[in-house]
Design a protein around this motif. Structure first.
Motif, mmCIF file in Angstrom:
data_model
loop_
_atom_site.group_PDB
_atom_site.id
_atom_site.type_symbol
_atom_site.label_atom_id
_atom_site.label_comp_id
_atom_site.label_asym_id
_atom_site.label_seq_id
_atom_site.Cartn_x
_atom_site.Cartn_y
_atom_site.Cartn_z
ATOM 1 N N HIS A 64 0.804 -1.215 0.012
ATOM 2 C CA HIS A 64 -0.130 -0.066 0.145
ATOM 3 C C HIS A 64 0.885 1.357 0.026
ATOM 4 O O HIS A 64 0.542 2.320 -0.521
ATOM 5 N N HIS A 89 -11.163 -4.727 -4.165
ATOM 6 C CA HIS A 89 -10.174 -4.278 -3.349
ATOM 7 C C HIS A 89 -10.502 -4.516 -1.760
ATOM 8 O O HIS A 89 -11.673 -4.186 -1.541
ATOM 9 N N VAL A 90 -9.425 -5.017 -1.141
ATOM 10 C CA VAL A 90 -9.482 -5.211 0.283
ATOM 11 C C VAL A 90 -8.331 -4.863 1.028
ATOM 12 O O VAL A 90 -7.243 -4.981 0.645
ATOM 13 N N HIS A 91 -8.617 -3.826 1.873
ATOM 14 C CA HIS A 91 -7.518 -3.397 2.728
ATOM 15 C C HIS A 91 -6.830 -4.405 3.657
ATOM 16 O O HIS A 91 -7.624 -4.400 4.761
ATOM 17 N N CYS A 97 -2.536 -4.662 0.434
ATOM 18 C CA CYS A 97 -3.772 -4.526 -0.087
ATOM 19 C C CYS A 97 -4.010 -5.843 -1.031
ATOM 20 O O CYS A 97 -3.093 -6.048 -1.606
HETATM 21 NI NI NI Z 1 -6.072 -0.908 0.299
#
Ligand code: NI
Length: 138
Positions: A64, A89-91, A97
């Motif tokens: 990230h 998208h997943v943090h 990420c």
């Molecule tokens: Ni992210």
């Protein structure tokens, strides 16, 4: 299924033991079904001509904090136009990420796009999965 052929396979015991653990965890009923799936997977990957229309997913994990990387990823997907159907998208955590990019198009073009993304600095891990329908999947 066509006519059934029976084959014998010689394996290292440790390798077989690991395989059994994995297929048990994945709820396969028996080794034959697990081996059939492995073979189908190899066929799908090997038989795909560059010109063939396919559906594919590219899963990546990236840094990230890598400067400009998120922007580059977006630019490349925009550049691919209608080949990119969707992206999720997943943090994952403070640093990482996860992105899953769903694509449709010629296998060769999607492989090129995936390789371009996977080779970006800061993309730590990833895998392209190409799927198709066809009689070899039955
Ligand atoms: Ni992210």
């Amino acid at each position: 299924m066509g006519k059934v052929a029976r084959i014998g396979v010689s394996l290292d015991r440790d390798l077989l033991s690991k395989f059994d653990d994995i297929i048990s965890a994945q709820s396969y009923e028996n080794r034959s079904e697990a081996i059939r799936d492995l073979i189908r997977h190899r066929l799908v990957v090997a038989e795909i001509d560059a010109d063939k229309l396919v559906v594919a997913t590219l899963t990546i994990v990236y840094d990230h904090h890598r400067p400009n990387l998120a922007e580059k990823l977006v630019d490349m997907q925009h550049g691919a136009g209608s080949r990119v159907l969707a992206a999720t998208h997943v943090h994952l955590d403070h640093h990482n990420c996860l992105e899953v990019i769903i694509m449709h198009g010629r296998a060769g073009e999607l492989r090129d796009l995936a390789n371009g993304i996977l080779s970006l600095r800061g993309v730590k891990h990833g895998q392209l999965v190409i799927t198709t329908t066809g009689k070899h999947l039955r």
